[in-house]
Design a protein around this motif. Structure first.
Motif, PDB file in Angstrom:
ATOM      1  N   PRO A  94       0.823  -1.217   0.000  1.00 26.73           N
ATOM      2  CA  PRO A  94       0.000   0.000   0.000  1.00 26.73           C
ATOM      3  C   PRO A  94       0.859   1.270   0.000  1.00 26.73           C
ATOM      4  O   PRO A  94       1.852   1.370   0.717  1.00 26.73           O
ATOM      5  CB  PRO A  94      -0.813  -0.127   1.283  1.00 26.73           C
ATOM      6  N   ILE A  95       0.452   2.224  -0.845  1.00 23.35           N
ATOM      7  CA  ILE A  95       1.211   3.467  -1.040  1.00 23.35           C
ATOM      8  C   ILE A  95       0.501   4.626  -0.363  1.00 23.35           C
ATOM      9  O   ILE A  95      -0.706   4.812  -0.534  1.00 23.35           O
ATOM     10  CB  ILE A  95       1.379   3.758  -2.538  1.00 23.35           C
ATOM     11  N   THR A  96       1.275   5.394   0.380  1.00 22.60           N
ATOM     12  CA  THR A  96       0.775   6.616   1.010  1.00 22.60           C
ATOM     13  C   THR A  96       1.744   7.738   0.692  1.00 22.60           C
ATOM     14  O   THR A  96       2.950   7.586   0.867  1.00 22.60           O
ATOM     15  CB  THR A  96       0.670   6.450   2.543  1.00 22.60           C
ATOM     16  N   TYR A  97       1.202   8.840   0.199  1.00 21.00           N
ATOM     17  CA  TYR A  97       1.986  10.057   0.007  1.00 21.00           C
ATOM     18  C   TYR A  97       1.378  11.134   0.894  1.00 21.00           C
ATOM     19  O   TYR A  97       0.171  11.144   1.136  1.00 21.00           O
ATOM     20  CB  TYR A  97       1.937  10.552  -1.443  1.00 21.00           C
ATOM     21  N   SER A  98       2.201  12.035   1.338  1.00 25.91           N
ATOM     22  CA  SER A  98       1.699  13.192   2.079  1.00 25.91           C
ATOM     23  C   SER A  98       2.518  14.391   1.654  1.00 25.91           C
ATOM     24  O   SER A  98       3.496  14.271   0.907  1.00 25.91           O
ATOM     25  CB  SER A  98       1.835  12.967   3.588  1.00 25.91           C
ATOM     26  N   GLU A 145       7.747   2.130   2.307  1.00 16.04           N
ATOM     27  CA  GLU A 145       9.037   1.852   2.933  1.00 16.04           C
ATOM     28  C   GLU A 145       9.291   0.352   2.988  1.00 16.04           C
ATOM     29  O   GLU A 145       9.927  -0.146   3.900  1.00 16.04           O
ATOM     30  CB  GLU A 145       9.091   2.439   4.358  1.00 16.04           C
ATOM     31  N   SER A 146       8.787  -0.375   2.008  1.00 16.63           N
ATOM     32  CA  SER A 146       8.931  -1.823   1.965  1.00 16.63           C
ATOM     33  C   SER A 146       9.646  -2.252   0.692  1.00 16.63           C
ATOM     34  O   SER A 146       9.558  -1.578  -0.328  1.00 16.63           O
ATOM     35  CB  SER A 146       7.561  -2.501   2.023  1.00 16.63           C
ATOM     36  N   VAL A 147      10.321  -3.380   0.773  1.00 12.32           N
ATOM     37  CA  VAL A 147      11.021  -3.951  -0.381  1.00 12.32           C
ATOM     38  C   VAL A 147      10.834  -5.457  -0.379  1.00 12.32           C
ATOM     39  O   VAL A 147      10.478  -6.048   0.632  1.00 12.32           O
ATOM     40  CB  VAL A 147      12.537  -3.638  -0.354  1.00 12.32           C
ATOM     41  N   TRP A 171       7.085  -8.795   1.394  1.00 11.00           N
ATOM     42  CA  TRP A 171       7.463  -7.396   1.570  1.00 11.00           C
ATOM     43  C   TRP A 171       8.108  -7.223   2.939  1.00 11.00           C
ATOM     44  O   TRP A 171       7.570  -7.666   3.948  1.00 11.00           O
ATOM     45  CB  TRP A 171       6.246  -6.479   1.438  1.00 11.00           C
ATOM     46  N   ILE A 172       9.262  -6.580   2.952  1.00  8.38           N
ATOM     47  CA  ILE A 172       9.989  -6.307   4.196  1.00  8.38           C
ATOM     48  C   ILE A 172       9.860  -4.821   4.475  1.00  8.38           C
ATOM     49  O   ILE A 172      10.226  -3.991   3.641  1.00  8.38           O
ATOM     50  CB  ILE A 172      11.485  -6.681   4.056  1.00  8.38           C
TER      51      ILE A 172
END
Length: 131
Positions: free
Chosen positions: A69-73, A81-83, A99-100
């Motif tokens: 899941p993507i969050t921008y602010s 922040e996952s890879v 996903w880490i």
């Protein structure tokens, strides 16, 4: 399979993408394009740079199935922040982890400061134009 992976393969087949092009990096480009397309949809019929940035900043755990899941602010344009770790063996790429998540991000979120491009920041007084 994730819906994004299914769509990717369907589009590759429909548009006769050569097998040699298909792979992890090609899929990553496709997934990144999905983020842009959603941002443009949210920006409205007459997108500008500011409208696109504002639209992307409405992503709150947006999940299209390709990325976590993507969050921008306004202060954070990292998205996620996952890879995942990928291993290449005999020329084939294989995802070898789930996903880490970067645990340092969670502990530093309260310290987040707006990121600016110093070259642009020096040339404008409008904080919305510093991105």
């Amino acid at each position: 399979d994730a819906p994004a992976a299914v769509l990717y393969r369907e589009l590759c087949a429909k548009y006769e993408v050569p097998e040699a092009y298909m792979g992890m990096y090609h899929f990553y480009g496709f997934a990144t394009a999905q983020v842009l397309v959603e941002g443009l949809k949210r920006a409205g019929p007459y997108p500008t740079r500011n409208r696109l940035v504002n639209a992307l900043e409405t992503f709150n755990k947006w999940d299209e199935g390709a990325f976590p899941p993507i969050t921008y602010s306004q202060n954070d344009h990292a998205g996620t922040e996952s890879v995942v770790l990928v291993q290449v063996k005999e020329g084939k790429q294989t995802v070898i982890t789930d996903w880490i998540k970067d645990k340092t991000v969670e502990s530093n979120n309260s310290l987040a400061k707006p990121r600016t491009n110093n070259a642009l920041a020096a040339n404008t007084s409008n904080p919305r134009d510093r991105r």
